[in-house]
Motif scaffolding. Structure first.
Motif, PDB file in Angstrom:
ATOM      1  N   SER A 165      -5.105  -7.635  -5.254  1.00 10.41           N
ATOM      2  CA  SER A 165      -3.661  -7.574  -5.094  1.00 10.41           C
ATOM      3  C   SER A 165      -3.300  -6.358  -4.258  1.00 10.41           C
ATOM      4  CB  SER A 165      -2.982  -7.476  -6.458  1.00 10.41           C
ATOM      5  OG  SER A 165      -1.599  -7.292  -6.289  1.00 10.41           O
ATOM      6  N   ASP A 166      -2.323  -6.550  -3.372  1.00 11.12           N
ATOM      7  CA  ASP A 166      -1.832  -5.435  -2.571  1.00 11.12           C
ATOM      8  C   ASP A 166      -1.146  -4.433  -3.489  1.00 11.12           C
ATOM      9  OD1 ASP A 166       0.423  -4.096  -0.779  1.00 11.12           O
ATOM     10  OD2 ASP A 166      -1.164  -4.828   0.544  1.00 11.12           O
ATOM     11  N   GLN A 167      -1.330  -3.142  -3.220  1.00 11.57           N
ATOM     12  CA  GLN A 167      -0.761  -2.127  -4.114  1.00 11.57           C
ATOM     13  C   GLN A 167       0.757  -2.092  -4.076  1.00 11.57           C
ATOM     14  OE1 GLN A 167      -2.236   1.712  -3.117  1.00 11.57           O
ATOM     15  NE2 GLN A 167      -1.319   1.750  -1.098  1.00 11.57           N
ATOM     16  N   SER A 168       1.382  -2.706  -3.064  1.00 10.75           N
ATOM     17  CA  SER A 168       2.842  -2.717  -3.010  1.00 10.75           C
ATOM     18  C   SER A 168       3.436  -3.796  -3.922  1.00 10.75           C
ATOM     19  CB  SER A 168       3.318  -2.957  -1.577  1.00 10.75           C
ATOM     20  OG  SER A 168       2.917  -4.243  -1.134  1.00 10.75           O
ATOM     21  N   GLN A 169       2.605  -4.692  -4.447  1.00  7.36           N
ATOM     22  CA  GLN A 169       3.095  -5.716  -5.369  1.00  7.36           C
ATOM     23  C   GLN A 169       3.439  -5.079  -6.716  1.00  7.36           C
ATOM     24  OE1 GLN A 169       3.882  -8.913  -5.196  1.00  7.36           O
ATOM     25  NE2 GLN A 169       3.449  -8.968  -3.000  1.00  7.36           N
TER      26      GLN A 169
END
Length: 140
Positions: free
Chosen positions: A105-109
């Motif tokens: 998962s992208d850390q901005s999610q």
């Protein structure tokens, strides 16, 4: 004073313990404990450390589920619609009961988006999920 019918026993001291004050004190302590217990529980802010982790073990039945910064889902680098994720994972899980999902998962999610994704994976019947992270640079 408690009277006794025997005159000979009246000369002896009465040796009985009155437990009413003891019970009263214990009940007060229990009430204090019940009132104070919710005040003692509080949440902690924890900054998790970044660690250099070793490479994961290769697995025969591993599937990678990815969630990018724009909310697009992919299974093994093939884009998939969000409503097709659970049925697709359910079909994969029927092939082997030892299927492992590697979640990227992208850390901005947000945590909520990742938690929803974990719930969908669980509803698909997959019990083993590994969260893939980037290696942190070792500090000197």
């Amino acid at each position: 004073m408690i009277s006794r019918s025997n005159a000979k026993a009246a000369d002896e001291p009465l040796a009985e313990i009155n437990i009413t004050p003891l019970v009263d004190v214990m009940l007060v302590l229990v009430v204090i404990l019940l009132v104070m217990a919710p005040m003692l529980t509080r949440t902690l802010h924890i900054d998790l450390p970044k660690v250099a982790a070793g490479a994961p073990e290769p697995r025969d039945h591993a599937v990678t589920v990815s969630l990018d910064a724009h909310g697009k889902l992919a299974i093994d680098d093939r884009e998939i619609a969000p409503d097709q994720l659970e049925p697709t994972l359910r079909r994969i899980a029927t092939l082997s009961d030892r299927t492992v999902v590697n979640l990227r998962s992208d850390q901005s999610q947000s945590f909520g988006a990742v938690a929803n994704l974990l719930a969908k994976i669980s509803h698909a019947g997959i019990a083993h999920v590994a969260v893939v992270t980037a290696n942190a640079e070792p500090r000197n």
